[in-house]
Design a protein around this motif. Structure first.
Motif, PDB file in Angstrom:
ATOM      1  N   CYS A 419       0.491  -1.524  -0.547  1.00  0.00           N
ATOM      2  CA  CYS A 419       0.085  -0.011  -0.079  1.00  0.00           C
ATOM      3  C   CYS A 419       0.846   1.185  -0.035  1.00  0.00           C
ATOM      4  O   CYS A 419       1.598   1.406   0.676  1.00  0.00           O
ATOM      5  CB  CYS A 419      -0.832  -0.385   1.397  1.00  0.00           C
ATOM      6  N   ALA A 421       0.089   4.401   1.352  1.00  0.00           N
ATOM      7  CA  ALA A 421      -0.299   5.230   2.350  1.00  0.00           C
ATOM      8  C   ALA A 421       0.602   4.547   3.512  1.00  0.00           C
ATOM      9  O   ALA A 421       1.567   5.128   4.237  1.00  0.00           O
ATOM     10  CB  ALA A 421      -1.617   4.796   2.679  1.00  0.00           C
ATOM     11  N   TYR A 436      -7.013  -3.446  -2.677  1.00  0.00           N
ATOM     12  CA  TYR A 436      -7.166  -2.761  -0.962  1.00  0.00           C
ATOM     13  C   TYR A 436      -6.208  -3.341  -0.444  1.00  0.00           C
ATOM     14  O   TYR A 436      -5.341  -4.263  -0.906  1.00  0.00           O
ATOM     15  CB  TYR A 436      -8.500  -2.725  -0.608  1.00  0.00           C
ATOM     16  N   CYS A 437      -6.041  -2.136   0.318  1.00  0.00           N
ATOM     17  CA  CYS A 437      -4.594  -2.903   1.915  1.00  0.00           C
ATOM     18  C   CYS A 437      -5.739  -3.468   2.696  1.00  0.00           C
ATOM     19  O   CYS A 437      -6.500  -2.883   3.612  1.00  0.00           O
ATOM     20  CB  CYS A 437      -3.864  -1.624   2.538  1.00  0.00           C
ATOM     21  N   CYS A 440      -5.306  -0.708   6.581  1.00  0.00           N
ATOM     22  CA  CYS A 440      -5.811   0.402   6.349  1.00  0.00           C
ATOM     23  C   CYS A 440      -7.284   0.576   5.576  1.00  0.00           C
ATOM     24  O   CYS A 440      -7.456   1.835   5.388  1.00  0.00           O
ATOM     25  CB  CYS A 440      -5.099   1.346   6.489  1.00  0.00           C
ATOM     26  N   HIS A 442      -7.469   1.511   2.262  1.00  0.00           N
ATOM     27  CA  HIS A 442      -7.387   2.510   0.973  1.00  0.00           C
ATOM     28  C   HIS A 442      -7.073   1.899  -0.385  1.00  0.00           C
ATOM     29  O   HIS A 442      -6.654  -0.030  -0.648  1.00  0.00           O
ATOM     30  CB  HIS A 442      -5.777   2.707   1.386  1.00  0.00           C
TER      31      HIS A 442
END
Length: 678
Positions: A419, A421, A436-437, A440, A442
């Protein structure tokens, strides 16, 4: 003249005074045994001891040993259990009175109270923590319900010999039943034959103990296993002669059944982990099925394991013990080696006839025919076996991981996809979803590889749902069913179908599966865990035991290197030899269960303070501390020989009590015999 005096004039104009409250009657102690010893429900280790209270005369009849009470403690009103009543107290000061008897029902029996104390000492925990696990919450309405009369003894109870049933398949099986019937408290580690008859064997053992006038406690991993043993007991003993205890019952119904056991209405209990403390009257047999399953370890302090609790209980009550499984754990192998238990095994010829034919997709002969099998997730041999078997019945596919695509990597350079982020792992929920993560959440729709700037990904970990999708394309005319966390199937019909299941969620098939394919063996064997190989073999054997015998065409394909000891144990269906080898290797390396270990986890400074203050045994060896997870959390391991286990647990408990007495709020977590030591 009147004798009455005239009232004072000022008094005529005063406001009326409130009525004077009557003084409370002085409390008087009970005439006999006026001192109650109470274990107070407090988690503080330095208060882990009984406290004396005075029994008032008004509570003399209801304050019985084992009942729930409320007491004033440190300015609060706390719950507790009345352990016993005595005539005098060793406390020199003035005793406070019991505040209330919540219920006169003696829910804490002397046997369970002593067992809870032993479990707390073994795991360096507190008695109140163990009692929270042992005694379920009260339901007043259920306690007041009329109890049905005890069931009549089932047919066959008497002097006549009982049918040994499945135990005739084992050379020492009838001897175990004979010792059980004679109330000689035999202890055995039982390696069960493949197939569904293990439930019937447990029912026969419970019936035999009942014929000897003793009760039985059976602990199994999950609700599906409870249902199978429940059905076997009902078929052999009839209805209302045993109870099943599971979390799915709900608090009220579970408490109702638990009271039935406490009051001696039934003497046979089958349940999951929490049932290990069930107050069975005159307990004569404890049974634990599949003791290698980690669900048998309670996640609440002090983290007791059902195998240890039942071993302690069998020893303390002079009960028989039967630890069974399709495999054999290293801990059970140690019980056999030490002489605490005797093995129950079938002859090798019978094992070969009952077990399915097991083949490894990675053996040399198969690789010579199909070089692509080295990298293929589903080699040609597995596809060939599955296609042939799907014409005759259901085929089981065991997938180690649930979900869809739980790990991704760059399709060009194989760099793990992270990710942008938080640097967490990226995954996919479905074929049409965006990455998607998993940490988190994200959405990484514009992801590019940080190493080579390539925008495409490939799967590195494939879950059960993606496997079912791929199999649906490979077998377009065969229905595909899944069983996992979202929906666990109990049984599938004996018709052609593909069943994709995660370990532990495999449904039974009427007549057995025609074949099974055990996918992604590397995912089980490659885990950074001391028990990785043992756990892989346990999961493989549990799935393979659902397959038809080899003489009926049952086959199992395991996708793993055939040279590995766990794979060889599966091919030969000889888990006992594998457990003995594992025990020898762990003894050489100094790993459990050949030694005793404890873990101390918490903030780095707190762990070091705790270890400095603990009066550890002279032979204790400190490993670590080392970081675990994040936020400065560390873990230290303490290793001692098995004969120093009590010294280690006592030292850790004393250190925790000292910190608690100093009101140090940031405590550390202490675990004896942790499952994860590597």
């Amino acid at each position: 003249m009147s004798d009455q005096s005239a009232p004072d004039e000022g008094a005529l104009f005063e406001a009326p005074r409130a009525a004077t409250a009557p003084r409370p009657r002085p409390r008087r102690p009970a005439a006999t045994l006026s001192v109650a010893r109470v274990v107070v429900d407090t988690p503080l280790p330095h208060l882990d001891r009984p406290f004396d209270y005075r029994v008032p005369e008004s509570l003399d009849e209801t304050a019985v040993p084992g009942c729930r009470v409320r007491v004033r403690f440190n300015g609060q009103t706390l719950d507790g259990f009345l352990l016993e009543r005595v005539a005098e107290s060793a406390f020199p000061g003035r005793l406070a009175y019991l505040h209330q008897v919540v219920s006169p029902e003696p829910v804490l029996t002397p046997e369970i109270a002593a067992l809870a104390r032993a479990v707390a000492d073994h795991y360096a925990g507190t008695l109140s923590d163990v009692l929270r696990l042992a005694v379920p919450p009260r339901h007043a309405r259920v306690e007041k319900e009329p109890q049905p009369a005890a069931a009549e003894p089932p047919p066959g109870i008497g002097d006549a010999p009982l049918d040994a049933g499945p135990w005739t398949d084992y050379p020492t099986g009838p001897a175990f039943l004979g010792a059980l019937r004679a109330d000689r408290a035999p202890r055995a580690v039982w390696t069960a034959l493949p197939g569904p008859r293990w439930c019937d064997a447990i029912a026969v053992a419970a019936h035999t103990a009942l014929a000897a006038g003793r009760g039985t406690l059976v602990v199994v991993p999950d609700g599906r296993a409870v249902a199978r043993v429940d059905a076997a007991l009902t078929e052999r003993l009839g209805r209302d002669r045993h109870v099943a205890l599971t979390a799915e019952l709900g608090p009220a119904e579970r408490y109702r059944r638990w009271l039935t056991v406490l009051r001696g209405r039934v003497r046979i209990v089958v349940g999951t982990r929490a049932a290990m403390f069930a107050p069975v009257t005159d307990l004569g047999l404890v049974v634990l099925w599949d003791d290698g399953d980690d669900v048998h370890c309670d996640p609440h302090a002090p983290y007791p394991h059902a195998r240890t609790v039942l071993s302690l209980r069998a020893h303390r009550t002079r009960s028989a013990a039967l630890f069974g499984s399709f495999t054999r754990t290293v801990e059970s192998a140690l019980l056999v080696e030490s002489g605490w238990a005797h093995p129950i095994l079938a002859d090798r010829d019978l094992v070969r006839r009952r077990a399915p034919l097991v083949r490894a997709a990675g053996d040399d002969a198969e690789l010579a025919r199909d070089e692509a099998a080295r990298s293929a997730r589903l080699p040609s041999m597995a596809l060939r076996v599955a296609r042939e078997a799907a014409r005759r019945g259901p085929v089981l596919f065991q997938v180690p991981r649930r979900g869809y695509l739980d790990a991704l990597a760059c399709a060009r350079c194989r760099t793990p996809a992270r990710c942008p982020a938080c640097r967490g792992p990226l995954a996919l929920r479905s074929a049409h979803a965006m990455p998607y993560c998993r940490w988190c959440g994200h959405i990484a729709g514009d992801w590019r590889c940080p190493s080579c700037e390539f925008p495409r990904m490939r799967a590195t970990v494939v879950g059960a749902r993606r496997t079912a999708e791929e199999l649906g394309r490979a077998f377009p005319s065969v229905p595909v069913r899944t069983s996992g966390r979202e929906e666990v199937l109990a049984e599938v019909p004996d018709t052609p179908a593909l069943v994709v299941a995660t370990p532990g969620a495999e449904p039974t098939a009427a007549g057995g599966y025609a074949a099974a394919v055990l996918l992604d063996g590397w995912a089980l064997l490659g885990r950074a865990d001391l028990r990785a190989a043992e756990e892989a073999l346990r999961r493989w054997c549990n799935a393979s035991a659902l397959v038809r015998p080899a003489e009926d065409g049952g086959q199992v394909v395991v996708l793993a290197d055939a040279a590995l000891p766990a794979v060889q144990a599966l091919i030969r269906w000889n888990p006992a030899a594998f457990a003995e080898r594992e025990l020898a290797e762990r003894r050489e390396l100094g790993f459990p269960p050949a030694v005793t270990m404890a873990s101390v986890t918490g903030e780095a400074a707190r762990v070091r303070e705790f270890l400095d203050q603990a009066a550890l045994p002279p032979t204790a060896e400190l490993l670590g501390p080392v970081p675990v997870g994040g936020d400065g959390v560390e873990r230290a391991l303490l290793r001692v020989s098995r004969d120093a286990s009590r010294e280690l647990s006592a030292a850790l408990k004393a250190a925790g009590a000292a910190r608690s007495a100093r009101r140090e709020e940031r405590a550390v977590q202490v675990r004896m015999d942790p499952l994860d030591v590597v």
